[in-house]
Design a protein around this motif. Structure first.
Motif, PDB file in Angstrom:
ATOM      1  N   UNK A 202       4.151  15.227  -4.490  1.00 38.23           N
ATOM      2  CA  UNK A 202       3.199  14.791  -5.512  1.00 38.23           C
ATOM      3  C   UNK A 202       3.855  13.809  -6.479  1.00 38.23           C
ATOM      4  N   UNK A 203       5.056  14.122  -6.928  1.00 40.49           N
ATOM      5  CA  UNK A 203       5.745  13.229  -7.860  1.00 40.49           C
ATOM      6  C   UNK A 203       6.091  11.894  -7.198  1.00 40.49           C
ATOM      7  N   UNK A 204       6.458  11.953  -5.934  1.00 39.48           N
ATOM      8  CA  UNK A 204       6.766  10.718  -5.213  1.00 39.48           C
ATOM      9  C   UNK A 204       5.530   9.831  -5.076  1.00 39.48           C
ATOM     10  N   UNK A 205       4.390  10.452  -4.781  1.00 31.37           N
ATOM     11  CA  UNK A 205       3.147   9.698  -4.669  1.00 31.37           C
ATOM     12  C   UNK A 205       2.741   9.110  -6.015  1.00 31.37           C
ATOM     13  N   UNK A 206       2.955   9.853  -7.099  1.00 31.90           N
ATOM     14  CA  UNK A 206       2.656   9.324  -8.434  1.00 31.90           C
ATOM     15  C   UNK A 206       3.504   8.097  -8.730  1.00 31.90           C
ATOM     16  N   UNK A 207       4.785   8.150  -8.351  1.00 38.51           N
ATOM     17  CA  UNK A 207       5.680   7.015  -8.575  1.00 38.51           C
ATOM     18  C   UNK A 207       5.242   5.793  -7.770  1.00 38.51           C
ATOM     19  N   UNK A 208       4.888   6.026  -6.504  1.00 43.33           N
ATOM     20  CA  UNK A 208       4.414   4.921  -5.659  1.00 43.33           C
ATOM     21  C   UNK A 208       3.134   4.324  -6.223  1.00 43.33           C
ATOM     22  N   UNK A 209       2.242   5.181  -6.674  1.00 44.97           N
ATOM     23  CA  UNK A 209       0.982   4.713  -7.240  1.00 44.97           C
ATOM     24  C   UNK A 209       1.230   3.852  -8.478  1.00 44.97           C
ATOM     25  N   UNK A 210       2.093   4.321  -9.359  1.00 47.30           N
ATOM     26  CA  UNK A 210       2.351   3.600 -10.603  1.00 47.30           C
ATOM     27  C   UNK A 210       3.028   2.257 -10.333  1.00 47.30           C
ATOM     28  N   UNK A 211       3.993   2.227  -9.424  1.00 45.96           N
ATOM     29  CA  UNK A 211       4.694   0.982  -9.111  1.00 45.96           C
ATOM     30  C   UNK A 211       3.742  -0.062  -8.536  1.00 45.96           C
ATOM     31  N   UNK A 212       2.900   0.347  -7.604  1.00 47.60           N
ATOM     32  CA  UNK A 212       1.978  -0.605  -6.987  1.00 47.60           C
ATOM     33  C   UNK A 212       0.875  -1.028  -7.948  1.00 47.60           C
ATOM     34  N   UNK A 213       0.456  -0.114  -8.812  1.00 49.15           N
ATOM     35  CA  UNK A 213      -0.559  -0.481  -9.816  1.00 49.15           C
ATOM     36  C   UNK A 213      -0.006  -1.549 -10.752  1.00 49.15           C
ATOM     37  N   UNK A 214       1.212  -1.351 -11.243  1.00 53.54           N
ATOM     38  CA  UNK A 214       1.812  -2.324 -12.160  1.00 53.54           C
ATOM     39  C   UNK A 214       2.087  -3.655 -11.463  1.00 53.54           C
ATOM     40  N   UNK A 215       2.513  -3.589 -10.207  1.00 48.01           N
ATOM     41  CA  UNK A 215       2.753  -4.832  -9.462  1.00 48.01           C
ATOM     42  C   UNK A 215       1.447  -5.605  -9.273  1.00 48.01           C
ATOM     43  N   UNK A 216       0.361  -4.881  -9.002  1.00 46.51           N
ATOM     44  CA  UNK A 216      -0.937  -5.534  -8.839  1.00 46.51           C
ATOM     45  C   UNK A 216      -1.419  -6.135 -10.156  1.00 46.51           C
ATOM     46  N   UNK A 217      -1.192  -5.446 -11.264  1.00 44.38           N
ATOM     47  CA  UNK A 217      -1.603  -5.966 -12.572  1.00 44.38           C
ATOM     48  C   UNK A 217      -0.844  -7.239 -12.922  1.00 44.38           C
ATOM     49  N   UNK A 218       0.434  -7.320 -12.527  1.00 48.40           N
ATOM     50  CA  UNK A 218       1.207  -8.537 -12.782  1.00 48.40           C
ATOM     51  C   UNK A 218       0.622  -9.709 -12.009  1.00 48.40           C
ATOM     52  N   UNK A 219       0.256  -9.465 -10.746  1.00 44.48           N
ATOM     53  CA  UNK A 219      -0.318 -10.544  -9.936  1.00 44.48           C
ATOM     54  C   UNK A 219      -1.671 -10.981 -10.479  1.00 44.48           C
ATOM     55  N   UNK A 220      -2.436 -10.036 -11.008  1.00 49.43           N
ATOM     56  CA  UNK A 220      -3.766 -10.360 -11.542  1.00 49.43           C
ATOM     57  C   UNK A 220      -3.700 -10.861 -12.978  1.00 49.43           C
ATOM     58  N   UNK A 221      -2.567 -10.630 -13.636  1.00 55.58           N
ATOM     59  CA  UNK A 221      -2.400 -10.974 -15.046  1.00 55.58           C
ATOM     60  C   UNK A 221      -3.484 -10.295 -15.881  1.00 55.58           C
ATOM     61  N   UNK A 222      -3.635  -8.976 -15.644  1.00 54.13           N
ATOM     62  CA  UNK A 222      -4.623  -8.170 -16.356  1.00 54.13           C
ATOM     63  C   UNK A 222      -3.939  -6.945 -16.954  1.00 54.13           C
ATOM     64  N   UNK A 223      -4.480  -6.401 -18.043  1.00 53.39           N
ATOM     65  CA  UNK A 223      -3.890  -5.176 -18.613  1.00 53.39           C
ATOM     66  C   UNK A 223      -4.349  -3.909 -17.911  1.00 53.39           C
ATOM     67  N   UNK A 224      -5.522  -3.949 -17.264  1.00 54.72           N
ATOM     68  CA  UNK A 224      -6.071  -2.760 -16.608  1.00 54.72           C
ATOM     69  C   UNK A 224      -6.687  -3.171 -15.263  1.00 54.72           C
ATOM     70  N   UNK A 225      -6.735  -2.218 -14.349  1.00 53.04           N
ATOM     71  CA  UNK A 225      -7.346  -2.476 -13.047  1.00 53.04           C
ATOM     72  C   UNK A 225      -8.848  -2.670 -13.204  1.00 53.04           C
ATOM     73  N   UNK A 226      -9.432  -3.673 -12.530  1.00 55.93           N
ATOM     74  CA  UNK A 226     -10.873  -3.936 -12.686  1.00 55.93           C
ATOM     75  C   UNK A 226     -11.743  -3.112 -11.726  1.00 55.93           C
ATOM     76  N   UNK A 227     -11.252  -1.983 -11.231  1.00 54.94           N
ATOM     77  CA  UNK A 227     -12.059  -1.146 -10.342  1.00 54.94           C
ATOM     78  C   UNK A 227     -11.582   0.295 -10.468  1.00 54.94           C
ATOM     79  N   UNK A 228     -12.420   1.214 -10.013  1.00 53.42           N
ATOM     80  CA  UNK A 228     -12.113   2.647 -10.037  1.00 53.42           C
ATOM     81  C   UNK A 228     -11.566   3.025  -8.667  1.00 53.42           C
ATOM     82  N   UNK A 229     -10.350   3.500  -8.631  1.00 53.32           N
ATOM     83  CA  UNK A 229      -9.678   3.733  -7.349  1.00 53.32           C
ATOM     84  C   UNK A 229     -10.251   4.948  -6.630  1.00 53.32           C
ATOM     85  N   UNK A 230     -10.595   5.985  -7.375  1.00 53.30           N
ATOM     86  CA  UNK A 230     -10.986   7.236  -6.723  1.00 53.30           C
ATOM     87  C   UNK A 230     -12.223   7.096  -5.851  1.00 53.30           C
TER      88      UNK A 230
END
Length: 491
Positions: A249-277
């Motif tokens: 669970x902790x490993x998946x949380x880390x992977x999720x956070x890293x990819x979320x932040x990497x995606x936000x950098x590419x989009x140049x946005x502060x928050x994701x523009x969609x609901x992942x769940x």
């Protein structure tokens, strides 16, 4: 008489310049490598593209752009398309590439300007006062205003300026290809991060459920050990299963956070523009029209085109360094007219025409070594291009094989899921009628969730393998612009 001599002199100079310019253009061209020479060491066909189905009927249709092709691959996912649009308009890497294009364009125009004569205008005025202390004090005053035009031109005898302009033109083309390559890399990275987020989100929910099931299993085991129904070693096993799932669970949380932040950098946005769940794995087209000739496919990749233009630019720079060893012919002329003067010289016209031929003498060592330097850089550029071609060839081979491999793994995971679901339904029926206890039911439920996680991972790995294939082919999977792809949902 003076005007006649001037005209004759100008005609002689222009005739000499035209003959020299013709000799420069036809006799001093840079030697550019041919594409057949660059790709002659590559194999004649790919080995692994045969693993991917090829539809030859639609290959004659006009192909879509790389941006359109990745949308065709996942055309049912509006969220992904929205991410593409945001990134193409806001990504900082693309803004940097566009700025570099403007720089290269300005440098090209500057190099063009050096080929033509430069004309400078001047407008000046001076006024002077003098006072003489003689037997009789005298005061005098003079003033003059004049206008002049100065023309200067370096005749490009040996193509030095022409080669410099050609080098800038190649670098400008390289900047355009760098932008296209940046777009393809950006779209591929966004798709990969997006799929990883969906995979992590799905597996996070299943892992949290499993932690509850393993906790229940641990409690059931403790009760049985206390009542003498199980050996105490069973407690260590169930505790280990719970701890491993908590670490997962902790490993998946880390992977999720890293990819979320990497995606936000590419989009140049502060928050994701969609609901992942709320997202499910997207569908993708099963019609891939891949070419089997490596020279055509590889040379069409924007990064390879950029390396090729860089090689061309270096060839011109080497020719420029060689031309710098030869004399430089310069022509200059100036024309001045006195506009106003108290000496009654108004309207006087003065002109001058001169030419000079300069050649390096004491600094030839520096110029010669610069030529050797450019020659060495040219060899490095050629070797770099060869390495890039072979790496690209291997990348296509690897991604083609990986796409087929992940497709087979997905099929195997689907079969495993079917078996797991049948067994879970069978064991659930036994639990509800009291044939098995809560310990076995909790373990069976966790095992069923693990099969779901494996299937999720297989689905998204197959999607990410397709993204890597798109990137390896330089955004060109031969998908037609007007194609309405047959979609398959690999559930």
């Amino acid at each position: 008489m003076a005007q006649s001599i001037l005209c004759k002199t100008l005609l002689k100079y222009f005739a000499l310049c035209l003959s020299l310019i013709g000799w420069v253009f036809f006799g001093c061209a840079a030697n550019l490598p041919k594409e057949s020479e660059i790709t002659q060491t590559l194999p004649q066909s790919f080995q692994n593209t045969s693993l991917i189905s090829v539809d030859t009927q639609s290959q004659a249709m006009p192909k879509a752009t790389p941006t359109e092709q990745i949308k065709i691959l996942f055309c049912n996912d509006s969220t992904l398309e929205n991410l593409f649009e945001i990134a193409l308009s806001q990504n900082l890497d693309l803004q940097i590439m566009n700025a570099r294009i403007l720089q290269a364009k300005a440098q090209l125009k500057s190099a063009w300007g050096e080929l033509f004569p430069s004309v400078d205008g001047s407008l000046g005025a001076n006024e002077s006062h003098t006072r003489t202390n003689t037997s009789k004090v005298q005061k005098t005053q003079s003033y003059t205003s004049q206008m002049g035009v100065i023309l200067s031109w370096e005749v490009d005898l040996f193509g030095r300026l022409q080669h410099s302009k050609n080098a800038r033109a190649s670098l400008y083309e390289k900047s355009l290809q760098d932008l296209e390559n940046a777009k393809i890399t950006l779209l591929a990275d966004i798709a990969s991060f997006y799929f990883t987020l969906l995979e992590s989100s799905s597996n996070l929910s299943l892992t949290q459920e499993n932690i509850v099931h393993y906790q229940n299993a641990l409690e059931w085991t403790r009760l049985k050990v206390e009542n003498g129904l199980l050996d105490s070693t069973e407690l260590f096993e169930k505790q280990d299963m719970l701890t491993n799932e908590q670490n997962t669970l902790e490993s998946l949380k880390s992977i999720f956070e890293e990819n979320k932040n990497a995606l936000l950098v590419l989009l140049d946005l502060p928050h994701l523009p969609f609901v992942i769940e709320s997202k499910t794995p997207p569908k993708f087209t099963d019609q891939l029209h891949l070419d089997s000739m490596p020279a055509e496919v590889l040379l069409a990749r924007p990064d390879i085109k950029a390396a090729l233009f860089s090689l061309y630019a270096q060839s011109y720079l080497k020719a420029n360094a060689k031309a710098s060893l030869f004399p430089i012919l310069s022509i200059s002329a100036n024309l001045n007219e006195i506009l106003d003067s108290n000496t009654q010289a108004s309207g006087n016209l003065a002109w001058q025409f001169a030419s000079s031929l300069t050649a390096p003498i004491l600094n030839r060592t520096q110029l010669t070594q610069n030529y050797f330097l450019q020659d060495a850089i040219l060899k490095e550029s050629y070797a770099t291009l060869q390495k890039s071609l072979k790496n690209a060839f291997a990348e296509i081979e690897n991604t083609s094989f990986n796409f087929k491999s992940t497709d087979l793994q997905l099929q195997n995971s689907q079969k495993r899921m079917e078996n797991a679901q049948n067994y879970f339904e069978f064991s659930s029926n036994r639990y509800f009628v009291g044939l098995i206890d809560g310990l076995e039911h909790a373990l069976n439920t966790a095992s069923f969730n693990n099969s779901k996680k494996s299937l999720n991972s297989a689905k998204f790995e197959n999607l990410k393998a397709l993204v890597l294939l798109y990137k390896a082919f330089g955004g060109d999977l031969n998908l037609a612009a007007s194609q309405q792809p047959d979609l398959m949902n690999k559930e």
